[in-house]
Design a protein around this motif. Sequence first.
Motif, PDB file in Angstrom:
ATOM      1  N   TYR A 178       0.914  -1.049   0.251  1.00  0.00           N
ATOM      2  CA  TYR A 178       0.027  -0.006  -0.002  1.00  0.00           C
ATOM      3  C   TYR A 178       0.749   1.159  -0.107  1.00  0.00           C
ATOM      4  CZ  TYR A 178      -4.114  -2.955   1.327  1.00  0.00           C
ATOM      5  OH  TYR A 178      -5.024  -4.280   1.475  1.00  0.00           O
ATOM      6  N   ALA A 179       0.394   2.353  -0.746  1.00  0.00           N
ATOM      7  CA  ALA A 179       1.352   2.835  -0.642  1.00  0.00           C
ATOM      8  C   ALA A 179       0.679   4.248   0.457  1.00  0.00           C
ATOM      9  CB  ALA A 179       1.206   4.614  -1.900  1.00  0.00           C
ATOM     10  N   GLU A 180       1.558   4.594   1.301  1.00  0.00           N
ATOM     11  CA  GLU A 180       2.107   5.640   3.065  1.00  0.00           C
ATOM     12  C   GLU A 180       0.167   6.581   2.552  1.00  0.00           C
ATOM     13  OE1 GLU A 180       4.187   4.387   5.082  1.00  0.00           O
ATOM     14  OE2 GLU A 180       2.894   5.157   6.233  1.00  0.00           O
ATOM     15  N   SER A 181       0.296   6.793   1.223  1.00  0.00           N
ATOM     16  CA  SER A 181      -0.985   8.022   1.428  1.00  0.00           C
ATOM     17  C   SER A 181      -2.313   6.955   1.252  1.00  0.00           C
ATOM     18  CB  SER A 181      -1.216   8.871  -0.426  1.00  0.00           C
ATOM     19  OG  SER A 181      -1.142   7.992  -0.729  1.00  0.00           O
ATOM     20  N   VAL A 182      -2.147   6.064   1.281  1.00  0.00           N
ATOM     21  CA  VAL A 182      -3.600   5.281   1.635  1.00  0.00           C
ATOM     22  C   VAL A 182      -3.114   4.063   2.298  1.00  0.00           C
ATOM     23  CG1 VAL A 182      -3.787   5.679  -0.638  1.00  0.00           C
ATOM     24  CG2 VAL A 182      -3.007   3.672  -0.363  1.00  0.00           C
ATOM     25  N   LYS A 183      -2.778   3.923   3.065  1.00  0.00           N
ATOM     26  CA  LYS A 183      -2.968   2.490   4.079  1.00  0.00           C
ATOM     27  C   LYS A 183      -3.414   2.953   5.098  1.00  0.00           C
ATOM     28  CE  LYS A 183       2.231   0.812   4.297  1.00  0.00           C
ATOM     29  NZ  LYS A 183       3.511   0.945   4.810  1.00  0.00           N
ATOM     30  N   ASP A 184      -4.954   2.188   5.548  1.00  0.00           N
ATOM     31  CA  ASP A 184      -5.695   2.604   6.361  1.00  0.00           C
ATOM     32  C   ASP A 184      -6.786   2.362   5.767  1.00  0.00           C
ATOM     33  OD1 ASP A 184      -3.202   3.199   8.866  1.00  0.00           O
ATOM     34  OD2 ASP A 184      -3.859   1.155   8.147  1.00  0.00           O
ATOM     35  N   ARG A 185      -6.960   3.108   5.059  1.00  0.00           N
ATOM     36  CA  ARG A 185      -8.282   3.768   4.367  1.00  0.00           C
ATOM     37  C   ARG A 185      -8.241   2.848   2.686  1.00  0.00           C
ATOM     38  NH1 ARG A 185      -8.153   8.040   1.090  1.00  0.00           N
ATOM     39  NH2 ARG A 185      -6.125   8.271   1.341  1.00  0.00           N
ATOM     40  N   PHE A 186      -7.657   1.966   1.967  1.00  0.00           N
ATOM     41  CA  PHE A 186      -8.102   1.232   1.128  1.00  0.00           C
ATOM     42  C   PHE A 186      -7.380  -0.666   1.299  1.00  0.00           C
ATOM     43  CE2 PHE A 186      -7.202   4.545  -2.730  1.00  0.00           C
ATOM     44  CZ  PHE A 186      -7.973   5.431  -2.338  1.00  0.00           C
ATOM     45  N   THR A 187      -7.617  -1.060   1.245  1.00  0.00           N
ATOM     46  CA  THR A 187      -8.073  -2.771   1.055  1.00  0.00           C
ATOM     47  C   THR A 187      -8.160  -2.952  -0.638  1.00  0.00           C
ATOM     48  OG1 THR A 187      -8.564  -2.703   2.943  1.00  0.00           O
ATOM     49  CG2 THR A 187      -8.676  -4.669   1.993  1.00  0.00           C
ATOM     50  N   ILE A 188      -6.874  -4.191  -0.878  1.00  0.00           N
ATOM     51  CA  ILE A 188      -7.151  -4.538  -1.740  1.00  0.00           C
ATOM     52  C   ILE A 188      -7.746  -6.531  -1.828  1.00  0.00           C
ATOM     53  CG2 ILE A 188      -4.376  -5.431  -1.869  1.00  0.00           C
ATOM     54  CD1 ILE A 188      -4.499  -4.888  -5.213  1.00  0.00           C
ATOM     55  N   SER A 189      -8.369  -6.931  -2.949  1.00  0.00           N
ATOM     56  CA  SER A 189      -8.145  -7.983  -2.429  1.00  0.00           C
ATOM     57  C   SER A 189      -8.261  -8.973  -4.219  1.00  0.00           C
ATOM     58  CB  SER A 189      -9.257  -8.275  -1.778  1.00  0.00           C
ATOM     59  OG  SER A 189     -10.947  -8.035  -2.211  1.00  0.00           O
ATOM     60  N   ARG A 190      -8.285 -10.123  -4.288  1.00  0.00           N
ATOM     61  CA  ARG A 190      -8.905 -10.844  -5.241  1.00  0.00           C
ATOM     62  C   ARG A 190     -10.029 -12.211  -4.448  1.00  0.00           C
ATOM     63  NH1 ARG A 190      -3.650 -12.752  -8.126  1.00  0.00           N
ATOM     64  NH2 ARG A 190      -2.630 -11.638  -6.034  1.00  0.00           N
ATOM     65  N   ASP A 191     -10.835 -12.228  -5.992  1.00  0.00           N
ATOM     66  CA  ASP A 191     -11.948 -13.157  -5.931  1.00  0.00           C
ATOM     67  C   ASP A 191     -10.818 -14.193  -6.865  1.00  0.00           C
ATOM     68  OD1 ASP A 191     -13.272 -15.559  -6.592  1.00  0.00           O
ATOM     69  OD2 ASP A 191     -14.835 -13.675  -5.651  1.00  0.00           O
ATOM     70  N   VAL A 192     -10.319 -15.366  -6.564  1.00  0.00           N
ATOM     71  CA  VAL A 192     -10.066 -16.125  -8.018  1.00  0.00           C
ATOM     72  C   VAL A 192     -10.713 -16.853  -8.662  1.00  0.00           C
ATOM     73  CG1 VAL A 192      -8.811 -18.007  -8.087  1.00  0.00           C
ATOM     74  CG2 VAL A 192      -8.107 -17.129  -6.281  1.00  0.00           C
ATOM     75  N   ALA A 193     -11.753 -17.128  -8.435  1.00  0.00           N
ATOM     76  CA  ALA A 193     -13.104 -17.724  -8.824  1.00  0.00           C
ATOM     77  C   ALA A 193     -13.834 -16.689  -9.339  1.00  0.00           C
ATOM     78  CB  ALA A 193     -14.374 -18.506  -7.899  1.00  0.00           C
ATOM     79  N   LYS A 194     -13.925 -15.311  -9.896  1.00  0.00           N
ATOM     80  CA  LYS A 194     -13.771 -14.387 -10.704  1.00  0.00           C
ATOM     81  C   LYS A 194     -13.398 -13.834 -11.640  1.00  0.00           C
ATOM     82  CE  LYS A 194     -18.367 -13.766  -7.610  1.00  0.00           C
ATOM     83  NZ  LYS A 194     -19.107 -12.086  -7.330  1.00  0.00           N
ATOM     84  N   ASN A 195     -12.043 -14.133 -10.649  1.00  0.00           N
ATOM     85  CA  ASN A 195     -10.848 -13.638 -12.214  1.00  0.00           C
ATOM     86  C   ASN A 195     -11.239 -12.827 -11.519  1.00  0.00           C
ATOM     87  OD1 ASN A 195      -8.578 -14.817 -12.448  1.00  0.00           O
ATOM     88  ND2 ASN A 195      -9.223 -14.245 -14.807  1.00  0.00           N
ATOM     89  N   THR A 196     -11.255 -11.391 -10.551  1.00  0.00           N
ATOM     90  CA  THR A 196     -11.257  -9.965 -10.454  1.00  0.00           C
ATOM     91  C   THR A 196     -10.834  -9.583  -8.742  1.00  0.00           C
ATOM     92  OG1 THR A 196     -13.418 -10.235 -11.266  1.00  0.00           O
ATOM     93  CG2 THR A 196     -13.301  -8.429  -9.608  1.00  0.00           C
ATOM     94  N   VAL A 197      -9.853  -8.652  -9.495  1.00  0.00           N
ATOM     95  CA  VAL A 197      -9.341  -8.161  -8.660  1.00  0.00           C
ATOM     96  C   VAL A 197     -10.090  -6.718  -7.874  1.00  0.00           C
ATOM     97  CG1 VAL A 197      -7.185  -6.657  -8.995  1.00  0.00           C
ATOM     98  CG2 VAL A 197      -7.458  -7.507  -7.141  1.00  0.00           C
ATOM     99  N   TYR A 198     -10.075  -6.316  -6.672  1.00  0.00           N
ATOM    100  CA  TYR A 198     -10.338  -5.169  -6.280  1.00  0.00           C
ATOM    101  C   TYR A 198      -9.522  -4.675  -4.969  1.00  0.00           C
ATOM    102  CZ  TYR A 198     -14.664  -8.598  -6.293  1.00  0.00           C
ATOM    103  OH  TYR A 198     -15.717  -9.746  -7.422  1.00  0.00           O
ATOM    104  N   LEU A 199     -10.506  -3.135  -5.109  1.00  0.00           N
ATOM    105  CA  LEU A 199     -10.066  -1.511  -4.631  1.00  0.00           C
ATOM    106  C   LEU A 199     -10.753  -1.061  -3.542  1.00  0.00           C
ATOM    107  CD1 LEU A 199      -7.488  -0.656  -3.997  1.00  0.00           C
ATOM    108  CD2 LEU A 199      -7.716   1.190  -5.109  1.00  0.00           C
ATOM    109  N   GLU A 200     -11.111  -1.711  -2.744  1.00  0.00           N
ATOM    110  CA  GLU A 200     -11.937  -1.097  -1.882  1.00  0.00           C
ATOM    111  C   GLU A 200     -11.474   0.031  -1.268  1.00  0.00           C
ATOM    112  OE1 GLU A 200     -15.292  -2.835  -1.148  1.00  0.00           O
ATOM    113  OE2 GLU A 200     -15.983  -0.413  -0.316  1.00  0.00           O
TER     114      GLU A 200
END
Length: 122
Positions: free
Chosen positions: A59-81
């Motif tokens: 995580y870039a320092e500017s987004v730590k504790d605010r952004f969360t990355i995750s992936r759904d292998v079944a959907k072949n998708t990555v998310y950025l909350e």
Amino acid sequence: VQLVESGGGLVPIGGSLRLSCVASEFTLDDYAIGWFRQAPGKEREGVSCISSGDDSPFYAESVKDRFTISRDVAKNTVYLEMNDLKPEDTAVYYCAADPFSITTLLAGPTYWGQGTQVTVSS
């Protein structure tokens, strides 16, 4: 190989968005994948990345504790909350993938999506 982002939009300060990136013609789980952004007049920067192994996400320092990355292998998708959005988060957000590692991804991804605009407005 194709990466298609979605989920961008206009959001008020303090609001939230979830970006999605769907991969086609390759298996996301075999790649390091992440999000970059570029604001007007600024260089593109790495925001958050996740590897195919057990490495901790970046995580870039500017987004730590605010952004969360995750992936759904079944959907072949990555998310950025993205939570607690600020005006300085306004940018075009790009999904990117690299077959090797987070390090090589941050240095220069092999594949890019077309980008999705995020605008944080007061």
